[in-house]
Design a protein around this motif. Sequence first.
Motif, short mmCIF file in Angstrom:
data_model
loop_
_atom_site.label_atom_id
_atom_site.label_comp_id
_atom_site.label_asym_id
_atom_site.label_seq_id
_atom_site.Cartn_x
_atom_site.Cartn_y
_atom_site.Cartn_z
N ALA A 215 0.82 -1.21 0.00
CA ALA A 215 0.00 0.00 0.00
C ALA A 215 0.86 1.27 0.00
N LYS A 216 1.97 1.25 0.75
CA LYS A 216 2.86 2.40 0.80
C LYS A 216 3.58 2.58 -0.54
N VAL A 217 4.04 1.49 -1.13
CA VAL A 217 4.72 1.55 -2.43
C VAL A 217 3.73 2.06 -3.48
N TRP A 218 2.52 1.50 -3.47
CA TRP A 218 1.51 1.89 -4.44
C TRP A 218 1.15 3.38 -4.30
N SER A 219 1.07 3.86 -3.10
CA SER A 219 0.73 5.26 -2.87
C SER A 219 1.74 6.19 -3.57
N LEU A 220 3.00 5.85 -3.52
CA LEU A 220 4.02 6.67 -4.16
C LEU A 220 4.02 6.47 -5.68
N VAL A 221 3.95 5.24 -6.12
CA VAL A 221 4.03 4.92 -7.55
C VAL A 221 2.87 5.53 -8.33
N LYS A 222 1.68 5.50 -7.78
CA LYS A 222 0.51 5.98 -8.53
C LYS A 222 0.40 7.51 -8.57
N ASP A 223 1.19 8.19 -7.75
CA ASP A 223 1.17 9.66 -7.74
C ASP A 223 2.02 10.16 -8.92
N PHE A 224 1.34 10.47 -10.01
CA PHE A 224 2.00 10.86 -11.27
C PHE A 224 2.90 12.07 -11.09
N ALA A 225 2.56 12.95 -10.17
CA ALA A 225 3.35 14.17 -9.95
C ALA A 225 4.57 13.93 -9.07
N ALA A 226 4.66 12.76 -8.43
CA ALA A 226 5.70 12.52 -7.42
C ALA A 226 7.04 12.05 -7.98
N ILE A 227 7.18 11.89 -9.27
CA ILE A 227 8.44 11.37 -9.83
C ILE A 227 9.66 12.18 -9.38
N GLY A 228 9.50 13.46 -9.19
CA GLY A 228 10.60 14.30 -8.72
C GLY A 228 11.00 14.03 -7.28
N LYS A 229 10.13 13.39 -6.52
CA LYS A 229 10.43 13.06 -5.12
C LYS A 229 11.28 11.81 -4.99
N TRP A 230 11.21 10.92 -5.99
CA TRP A 230 11.92 9.65 -5.84
C TRP A 230 12.93 9.35 -6.95
N TYR B 261 15.41 3.64 -16.05
CA TYR B 261 14.76 2.69 -15.14
C TYR B 261 15.68 2.25 -14.01
N ASP B 262 16.97 2.06 -14.29
CA ASP B 262 17.89 1.68 -13.21
C ASP B 262 17.91 2.76 -12.13
N ALA B 263 17.97 4.02 -12.56
CA ALA B 263 17.95 5.11 -11.59
C ALA B 263 16.61 5.17 -10.86
N ALA B 264 15.52 4.90 -11.58
CA ALA B 264 14.19 4.89 -10.95
C ALA B 264 14.11 3.83 -9.86
N MET B 265 14.62 2.66 -10.12
CA MET B 265 14.58 1.57 -9.15
C MET B 265 15.37 1.93 -7.89
N VAL B 266 16.54 2.49 -8.08
CA VAL B 266 17.37 2.90 -6.93
C VAL B 266 16.64 3.97 -6.14
N GLY B 267 16.08 4.95 -6.83
CA GLY B 267 15.39 6.04 -6.16
C GLY B 267 14.15 5.60 -5.41
N LEU B 268 13.35 4.73 -6.04
CA LEU B 268 12.13 4.22 -5.37
C LEU B 268 12.50 3.41 -4.12
N LYS B 269 13.47 2.53 -4.25
CA LYS B 269 13.89 1.70 -3.12
C LYS B 269 14.37 2.58 -1.97
N LYS B 270 15.22 3.57 -2.29
CA LYS B 270 15.76 4.45 -1.26
C LYS B 270 14.64 5.26 -0.59
N SER B 271 13.71 5.78 -1.38
CA SER B 271 12.61 6.59 -0.83
C SER B 271 11.69 5.78 0.08
N LEU B 272 11.46 4.53 -0.29
CA LEU B 272 10.46 3.73 0.43
C LEU B 272 11.03 2.92 1.59
N GLU B 273 12.32 2.68 1.59
CA GLU B 273 12.91 1.86 2.65
C GLU B 273 13.47 2.71 3.78
N ASN B 274 13.48 4.00 3.66
CA ASN B 274 14.02 4.87 4.74
C ASN B 274 12.96 5.15 5.77
#
Length: 181
Positions: free
Chosen positions: A39-54, A168-181
Amino acid sequence: MKKFLLLFVGLSLIPMSAFAHGPSPQKVVKEIVIKSEPAKVWSLVKDFAAIGKWHPDVVSVKIDTRPDAETGAELLHREVILKNGNGFLEKLREVNDASMKVDYKMLESKESTIPVSNYRTVMQVKAGTTPQESILTITARFYNKANSMEAPPGLDNPTANKAINELYDAAMVGLKKSLEN
């Protein structure tokens, strides 16, 4: 004589069939396990405007609603600029909360300088092996920027694949870092 004529006609059609095919479609699939509940991962992923955050390579994001050229429906669009100066304009095609899937498409425009054409991405979140784990899959389908079998260097399949893999490699690193902290 009849067999020779049939053979001649058949062989003369071969080169024409080679020109009848367009560029080969490309596909990149990335998957990562994130130590965070779906649910937390989905909340960030579905926010189309949030790409700059992660996404670590994004320097600016502009969001607006525009009529879609294909359907006429009002859709969210985002213009994204990357650290390397490249940018892209995308439209949000679908957000499906039930399957935790988001679908967006890059538009051909002056803002879209990533060396691809007909680019579409689907991101999906699934439950991992524990309640505190998610699996994120990002899939891109696209063609080279020249949209041609004989694309020149810089507009060809290797260039297109390199650009999407780096994004995509950068996206994966950024998403993981944003969500696991």
